[in-house]
Scaffold this active site. Structure first.
Site, PDB file in Angstrom:
ATOM      1  N   GLY A 171       1.706   3.494   5.999  1.00  0.00           N
ATOM      2  CA  GLY A 171       3.069   3.167   6.420  1.00  0.00           C
ATOM      3  C   GLY A 171       3.782   2.640   5.195  1.00  0.00           C
ATOM      4  O   GLY A 171       3.481   1.542   4.722  1.00  0.00           O
ATOM      5  N   HIS A 172       4.639   3.445   4.613  1.00  0.00           N
ATOM      6  CA  HIS A 172       5.318   3.072   3.361  1.00  0.00           C
ATOM      7  C   HIS A 172       6.791   2.815   3.656  1.00  0.00           C
ATOM      8  O   HIS A 172       7.495   3.695   4.137  1.00  0.00           O
ATOM      9  CB  HIS A 172       5.148   4.175   2.307  1.00  0.00           C
ATOM     10  CG  HIS A 172       3.711   4.363   1.894  1.00  0.00           C
ATOM     11  ND1 HIS A 172       3.318   5.257   0.938  1.00  0.00           N
ATOM     12  CD2 HIS A 172       2.582   3.731   2.309  1.00  0.00           C
ATOM     13  CE1 HIS A 172       1.995   5.170   0.787  1.00  0.00           C
ATOM     14  NE2 HIS A 172       1.534   4.262   1.613  1.00  0.00           N
ATOM     15  N   ASP A 202      -0.589  -1.846   1.780  1.00  0.00           N
ATOM     16  CA  ASP A 202       0.677  -2.526   2.086  1.00  0.00           C
ATOM     17  C   ASP A 202       1.194  -3.389   0.940  1.00  0.00           C
ATOM     18  O   ASP A 202       1.875  -4.400   1.154  1.00  0.00           O
ATOM     19  CB  ASP A 202       0.549  -3.390   3.357  1.00  0.00           C
ATOM     20  CG  ASP A 202       0.118  -2.551   4.545  1.00  0.00           C
ATOM     21  OD1 ASP A 202       0.496  -1.375   4.591  1.00  0.00           O
ATOM     22  OD2 ASP A 202      -0.599  -3.086   5.415  1.00  0.00           O
ATOM     23  N   LYS A 235       3.963  -0.088  -2.155  1.00  0.00           N
ATOM     24  CA  LYS A 235       3.957   1.177  -2.904  1.00  0.00           C
ATOM     25  C   LYS A 235       5.216   1.991  -2.613  1.00  0.00           C
ATOM     26  O   LYS A 235       5.811   2.583  -3.510  1.00  0.00           O
ATOM     27  CB  LYS A 235       2.704   1.995  -2.546  1.00  0.00           C
ATOM     28  CG  LYS A 235       1.393   1.288  -2.870  1.00  0.00           C
ATOM     29  CD  LYS A 235       0.189   2.047  -2.365  1.00  0.00           C
ATOM     30  CE  LYS A 235       0.036   2.096  -0.871  1.00  0.00           C
ATOM     31  NZ  LYS A 235      -0.250   0.830  -0.199  1.00  0.00           N
ATOM     32  N   GLN A 237      -2.960   3.518   1.093  1.00  0.00           N
ATOM     33  CA  GLN A 237      -3.943   2.426   1.251  1.00  0.00           C
ATOM     34  C   GLN A 237      -4.071   1.671  -0.080  1.00  0.00           C
ATOM     35  O   GLN A 237      -3.115   1.642  -0.828  1.00  0.00           O
ATOM     36  CB  GLN A 237      -5.313   2.968   1.733  1.00  0.00           C
ATOM     37  CG  GLN A 237      -5.319   3.473   3.174  1.00  0.00           C
ATOM     38  CD  GLN A 237      -4.731   4.844   3.354  1.00  0.00           C
ATOM     39  OE1 GLN A 237      -5.143   5.789   2.710  1.00  0.00           O
ATOM     40  NE2 GLN A 237      -3.761   4.993   4.249  1.00  0.00           N
TER      41      GLN A 237
HETATM   42  P1  GDP Z   1       3.107   0.077   1.281  1.00  0.00           P
HETATM   43  O1  GDP Z   1       2.225   0.553   2.376  1.00  0.00           O
HETATM   44  O2  GDP Z   1       2.353  -0.305   0.058  1.00  0.00           O
HETATM   45  O3  GDP Z   1       4.229   1.030   0.963  1.00  0.00           O
HETATM   46  O4  GDP Z   1       3.782  -1.267   1.818  1.00  0.00           O
HETATM   47  P2  GDP Z   1       4.426  -1.498   3.276  1.00  0.00           P
HETATM   48  O5  GDP Z   1       5.726  -0.820   3.336  1.00  0.00           O
HETATM   49  O6  GDP Z   1       3.441  -1.193   4.350  1.00  0.00           O
HETATM   50  O7  GDP Z   1       4.561  -3.081   3.278  1.00  0.00           O
HETATM   51  C1  GDP Z   1       5.311  -3.755   2.351  1.00  0.00           C
HETATM   52  C2  GDP Z   1       6.392  -4.539   3.108  1.00  0.00           C
HETATM   53  O8  GDP Z   1       6.963  -5.480   2.242  1.00  0.00           O
HETATM   54  C3  GDP Z   1       7.532  -3.665   3.593  1.00  0.00           C
HETATM   55  O9  GDP Z   1       8.068  -4.211   4.769  1.00  0.00           O
HETATM   56  C4  GDP Z   1       8.545  -3.767   2.446  1.00  0.00           C
HETATM   57  O10 GDP Z   1       9.887  -3.530   2.863  1.00  0.00           O
HETATM   58  C5  GDP Z   1       8.344  -5.202   2.034  1.00  0.00           C
HETATM   59  N1  GDP Z   1       8.588  -5.493   0.616  1.00  0.00           N
HETATM   60  C6  GDP Z   1       8.359  -4.703  -0.461  1.00  0.00           C
HETATM   61  N2  GDP Z   1       8.638  -5.391  -1.605  1.00  0.00           N
HETATM   62  C7  GDP Z   1       9.052  -6.627  -1.232  1.00  0.00           C
HETATM   63  C8  GDP Z   1       9.424  -7.808  -1.944  1.00  0.00           C
HETATM   64  O11 GDP Z   1       9.433  -7.867  -3.169  1.00  0.00           O
HETATM   65  N3  GDP Z   1       9.760  -8.900  -1.196  1.00  0.00           N
HETATM   66  C9  GDP Z   1       9.724  -8.899   0.167  1.00  0.00           C
HETATM   67  N4  GDP Z   1      10.060 -10.003   0.808  1.00  0.00           N
HETATM   68  N5  GDP Z   1       9.354  -7.804   0.864  1.00  0.00           N
HETATM   69  C10 GDP Z   1       9.006  -6.694   0.179  1.00  0.00           C
HETATM   70  P1  IMO Z   2      -0.714   1.874   3.369  1.00  0.00           P
HETATM   71  O1  IMO Z   2      -0.670   3.213   2.688  1.00  0.00           O
HETATM   72  C1  IMO Z   2      -3.201  -1.247   5.132  1.00  0.00           C
HETATM   73  C2  IMO Z   2      -6.911   0.034   7.079  1.00  0.00           C
HETATM   74  C3  IMO Z   2      -7.022  -0.155   8.578  1.00  0.00           C
HETATM   75  C4  IMO Z   2      -8.524  -0.425   8.687  1.00  0.00           C
HETATM   76  C5  IMO Z   2      -9.109   0.529   7.649  1.00  0.00           C
HETATM   77  C6  IMO Z   2      -9.600   1.846   8.220  1.00  0.00           C
HETATM   78  O2  IMO Z   2       0.438   1.593   4.244  1.00  0.00           O
HETATM   79  O3  IMO Z   2      -1.027   0.793   2.388  1.00  0.00           O
HETATM   80  P2  IMO Z   2      -8.322   4.024   9.054  1.00  0.00           P
HETATM   81  O4  IMO Z   2      -7.353   4.230  10.172  1.00  0.00           O
HETATM   82  O5  IMO Z   2      -7.801   4.401   7.710  1.00  0.00           O
HETATM   83  O6  IMO Z   2      -9.656   4.644   9.332  1.00  0.00           O
HETATM   84  O7  IMO Z   2      -8.598   2.429   9.036  1.00  0.00           O
HETATM   85  O8  IMO Z   2      -8.070   0.786   6.726  1.00  0.00           O
HETATM   86  N1  IMO Z   2      -5.730   0.812   6.634  1.00  0.00           N
HETATM   87  C7  IMO Z   2      -4.664   0.265   6.037  1.00  0.00           C
HETATM   88  N2  IMO Z   2      -4.358  -1.031   5.784  1.00  0.00           N
HETATM   89  N3  IMO Z   2      -2.370  -0.278   4.704  1.00  0.00           N
HETATM   90  C8  IMO Z   2      -2.678   1.022   4.931  1.00  0.00           C
HETATM   91  O9  IMO Z   2      -1.954   2.033   4.403  1.00  0.00           O
HETATM   92  C9  IMO Z   2      -3.849   1.339   5.653  1.00  0.00           C
HETATM   93  N4  IMO Z   2      -4.424   2.493   6.063  1.00  0.00           N
HETATM   94  C10 IMO Z   2      -5.571   2.151   6.643  1.00  0.00           C
HETATM   95  O10 IMO Z   2      -6.258  -1.239   9.021  1.00  0.00           O
HETATM   96  O11 IMO Z   2      -8.814  -1.727   8.268  1.00  0.00           O
HETATM   97 MG    MG Z   3       1.849   0.144   4.398  1.00  0.00          MG
END
Ligand code: GDP
Ligand code: IMO
Ligand code: MG
Length: 419
Positions: free
Chosen positions: A40-41, A13, A16, A219
């Site tokens: 979840g991207h 998270d 990416k 991840q």
């Molecule tokens: P990923 O899994 O690495 O793609 O990240 P996620 O999408 O799960 O989580 C990142 C969250 O932070 C999302 O809700 C993005 O919209 C948000 N986000 C990304 N970059 C920024 C930033 O620079 N500032 C803020 N406030 N939110 C951001």
């Molecule tokens: P993105 O790509 C954050 C975590 C789960 C748990 C562990 C194992 O959005 O960054 P799993 O279901 O993979 O067997 O769970 O990994 N986890 C993540 N945490 N971002 C993710 O993906 C994750 N995918 C799995 O919360 O701790």
């Molecule tokens: Mg994510």
């Protein structure tokens, strides 16, 4: 030509999705190489939000072809649901015939095992990721390419499940009938066959004809099955090295490696997190950063930047540069902390090699700032924010090439050689 790579440096998270979407305009192919719909991207363009789980984050770019590589585990049910939000994806998406399947019994096993673990639960996403990869490694899994012969596939799966009936019964996991499974697989075949090919061949040909390829990690490094905080990890190699086995590209075909890291730390699920802040600072980071999972909606645990972990992650991945995300979330803090070493059993430790279960953070403190949100140029950053970034750069030993100041694609600072 070489393929460039985006990899998360923390526990996922990091942001990416935003960066892959942003960079995709310069690439011909965007490829996922591991994980599944546990990912979840999020992409935000002009205030409109898109959450992706299996589809690569290059999908909004009109030019880029998106590939789900062989290292990914695919739930056809989740993929079809995700594809519904796009008008036409034909010719823009390809799926490796070698990617392994996740079916509903994988998710049921995942959830039942978590329940059984009780207070030692990993806190998985419950999507069936671990059980599908377990099947793959024990050579009893099934590749998505097998969908082309649903009769044989349904027979093999029901026979295997029945051989393991006692175990599945103990977990309370029901075995689907041959007919219902075949019907389900037929639907997946009908909808997905057109996307399924040998994607290694596609990527080799792409690089041979000077096309640009971007690899999108899911991840983060600290969730890597080998190098993360085992057993509180996911079931794939999340680090840059995983991109080779997960696509068929060889290590010499990997070009620039960019690590994605938040200006602080978060973690979803259980396991060690040395800089977790249990007080009001942690709560405020969670609130300002909207730190709730994109996939499960769970509240993310929050804490300060861990430079020890960051250095470890940069080395494991071979990062050429780093993108610092969510700097705006620290707006308004009077003091900002950075962990520069751990204390473990009374001793100062400055590496993440080894067990960090008992690690206590040793912090340096920085003066905070007010307004970073939405800033698009280095010169417009508050002086204290500049100092913070320069310090992180020094601690990591890797150049910061990009700073993100809001979820929006456009609120991004690209760095050259600023002093
Ligand atoms: P990923 O899994 O690495 O793609 O990240 P996620 O999408 O799960 O989580 C990142 C969250 O932070 C999302 O809700 C993005 O919209 C948000 N986000 C990304 N970059 C920024 C930033 O620079 N500032 C803020 N406030 N939110 C951001
Ligand atoms: P993105 O790509 C954050 C975590 C789960 C748990 C562990 C194992 O959005 O960054 P799993 O279901 O993979 O067997 O769970 O990994 N986890 C993540 N945490 N971002 C993710 O993906 C994750 N995918 C799995 O919360 O701790
Ligand atoms: Mg994510």
């Amino acid at each position: 030509m070489k393929a460039d790579l985006i990899v998360g440096l923390q526990w996922g998270d990091e942001g990416k999705g935003k960066i892959v979407d942003l960079l995709a305009k310069s690439y011909d192919y965007v490829t996922r190489y591991q994980g599944g719909h546990n990912a979840g991207h999020t992409i935000v363009v002009d205030g409109k939000k898109l959450a992706l789980h299996l589809v690569p984050s290059g999908i909004l770019n009109p030019k880029a072809i998106n590939i789900i590589g062989n290292g990914v585990v695919i739930s056809p049910e989740a993929l079809l649901k995700e594809l519904k939000q796009f008008d036409s994806i034909d010719g823009k998406l390809f799926i490796s015939n070698k990617a392994h399947l996740i079916l509903s019994y994988h998710a049921a096993i995942d959830q039942a095992k978590e329940k059984q673990r009780g207070e030692n639960a990993i806190g998985t996403t419950g999507r069936g990721i671990g059980p599908s990869y377990s099947d793959k490694i024990s050579r009893s899994g099934h590749r998505i390419g097998e969908l082309l012969d649903t009769q044989t596939l349904a027979k093999k799966i029901t026979e295997q499940l029945n051989e393991n009936k006692a175990y599945l019964d103990s977990l309370g996991v029901a075995i689907p009938s041959f007919d219902s499974l075949k019907e389900e697989l037929e639907l997946y075949k009908k909808e997905l066959s057109k996307f399924i090919i040998d994607t290694t061949d596609v990527l080799w040909k792409a690089l041979d004809s000077q096309k640009r390829v971007l690899l999108e990690g899911a991840q983060g490094t600290l969730l890597d099955i080998d190098h993360g905080t085992y057993p509180y990890v996911t079931s794939s190699n999340t680090i840059a090295a995983g991109a080779c086995s997960g696509t068929g590209l060889n290590p010499k075909e990997i070009g620039k490696i960019t690590g994605i890291i938040k200006a602080y730390c978060t973690r979803v699920g259980n396991g060690p997190f040395p800089t977790e802040d249990f007080g009001s600072d942690g709560d405020l980071i969670a609130k300002n950063g909207h730190e709730f999972g994109t996939t499960t909606g769970r509240k993310r645990r929050c804490g300060w930047f861990d430079a020890v972990a960051a250095k470890y992650a940069c080395r494991l991945n071979g990062c050429d540069d780093v993108a610092i995300m969510k700097l705006d979330v620290l707006d308004g803090f009077k003091t900002i902390k950075v962990c520069v070493a751990y204390e473990i059993d009374g001793k100062r430790v400055d590496t993440m090699i080894g067990d960090v279960t008992k690690a206590k953070p040793i912090y340096e403190e920085f003066a905070g700032w007010d307004k970073v949100k939405g800033v698009k140029e280095w010169k417009d950053l508050p002086e204290n924010a500049k100092k913070y970034i320069k310090h992180l750069e020094k601690l990591m030993g890797v150049k910061v090439s990009l700073i993100s100041t809001s979820p929006d694609r456009n609120d991004t600072i690209f760095l050259g050689n600023e002093e």
